[in-house]
Scaffold this motif. Sequence first.
Motif, PDB file in Angstrom:
ATOM      1  N   GLU A 287       0.929  -1.424  -0.231  1.00 14.92           N
ATOM      2  CA  GLU A 287      -0.156  -0.176  -0.067  1.00 14.92           C
ATOM      3  C   GLU A 287       0.665   1.145  -0.162  1.00 14.92           C
ATOM      4  O   GLU A 287       1.742   1.365   1.134  1.00 14.92           O
ATOM      5  N   HIS A 288       0.414   2.092  -1.060  1.00 17.89           N
ATOM      6  CA  HIS A 288       1.356   2.888  -1.094  1.00 17.89           C
ATOM      7  C   HIS A 288       0.467   4.544  -0.668  1.00 17.89           C
ATOM      8  O   HIS A 288      -0.012   4.378  -1.385  1.00 17.89           O
ATOM      9  N   HIS A 289       1.435   5.290   0.245  1.00 15.28           N
ATOM     10  CA  HIS A 289       0.874   6.254   0.561  1.00 15.28           C
ATOM     11  C   HIS A 289       1.232   7.842  -0.460  1.00 15.28           C
ATOM     12  O   HIS A 289       2.261   8.231  -0.114  1.00 15.28           O
TER      13      HIS A 289
ATOM     14  N   HIS B  29      -2.749   7.542  -3.791  1.00 14.06           N
ATOM     15  CA  HIS B  29      -2.575   6.791  -3.083  1.00 14.06           C
ATOM     16  C   HIS B  29      -2.985   5.463  -3.308  1.00 14.06           C
ATOM     17  O   HIS B  29      -3.768   5.860  -4.693  1.00 14.06           O
ATOM     18  N   HIS B  30      -2.491   4.705  -3.974  1.00 16.48           N
ATOM     19  CA  HIS B  30      -2.207   3.498  -4.358  1.00 16.48           C
ATOM     20  C   HIS B  30      -2.123   2.107  -4.278  1.00 16.48           C
ATOM     21  O   HIS B  30      -1.300   2.024  -2.723  1.00 16.48           O
ATOM     22  N   TYR B  31      -2.299   0.908  -4.918  1.00 14.71           N
ATOM     23  CA  TYR B  31      -1.548  -0.424  -4.343  1.00 14.71           C
ATOM     24  C   TYR B  31      -0.797  -1.334  -5.440  1.00 14.71           C
ATOM     25  O   TYR B  31      -1.196  -0.710  -6.150  1.00 14.71           O
ATOM     26  N   ASP B  32       0.525  -1.038  -4.607  1.00 17.83           N
ATOM     27  CA  ASP B  32       1.120  -1.757  -6.458  1.00 17.83           C
ATOM     28  C   ASP B  32       1.620  -3.211  -5.792  1.00 17.83           C
ATOM     29  O   ASP B  32       1.328  -4.170  -4.604  1.00 17.83           O
ATOM     30  N   LEU B  33       0.685  -3.976  -6.622  1.00 18.03           N
ATOM     31  CA  LEU B  33       1.433  -5.298  -6.900  1.00 18.03           C
ATOM     32  C   LEU B  33       2.182  -6.012  -7.522  1.00 18.03           C
ATOM     33  O   LEU B  33       2.773  -5.293  -8.850  1.00 18.03           O
TER      34      LEU B  33
HETATM   35 MN    MN Z   1       3.540   2.096  -6.174  1.00 14.22          MN
END
Ligand code: MN
Length: 163
Positions: free
Chosen positions: A39-41, A45-49
């Motif tokens: 989880e990247h704030h 904000h997003h999620y890195d798979l």
């Molecule tokens: Mn990222």
Amino acid sequence: MSLKEYKAKRDFAQTSEPKEGNREPGRRKSQGLVYLIQEHHASRHHYDLRLEAKEDDEMVLKSWAIPKEPPLEEGIKRLAVQTEDHPLSYKDFKGTIPKGTYGAGTVKIWDRGTYLLIERDAAKWLVRIKGRKLKGMYALIKLRSKNPQDKNWLLFKHKENPG
Ligand code: MN
């Protein structure tokens, strides 16, 4: 893709993100391929798979940025924008990327585990994920585009039996 793009985007004098680290001598195949979501704030904000895969003869983490929470159930499709391959050692990275540098913001591990590759071609991955949050069959499908630069995929939970 290799790690050229990953390295070019970062100043390792400033960020504590790993520069190298694809070799893990003690690791066995039977332990499964690495799966994780960070989880990247960042500014957004997003999620890195990230999914471990071989690229140009080395193991890397193939990566997609997902703007919304990854789907835990069937029936939810999420945009997943492919990003640069990351070194395998990135699987353990959490912390803060300094202000003013690429990807600035905090990173934490949102989910992790292993996965089994069921099917993969240029526009489709079918994987069985064994994480704490994501469990079961998942599909990544590349969206068709006239622009070859586009890297938009869809991630969704798939029925257990493919086909
Ligand atoms: Mn990222």
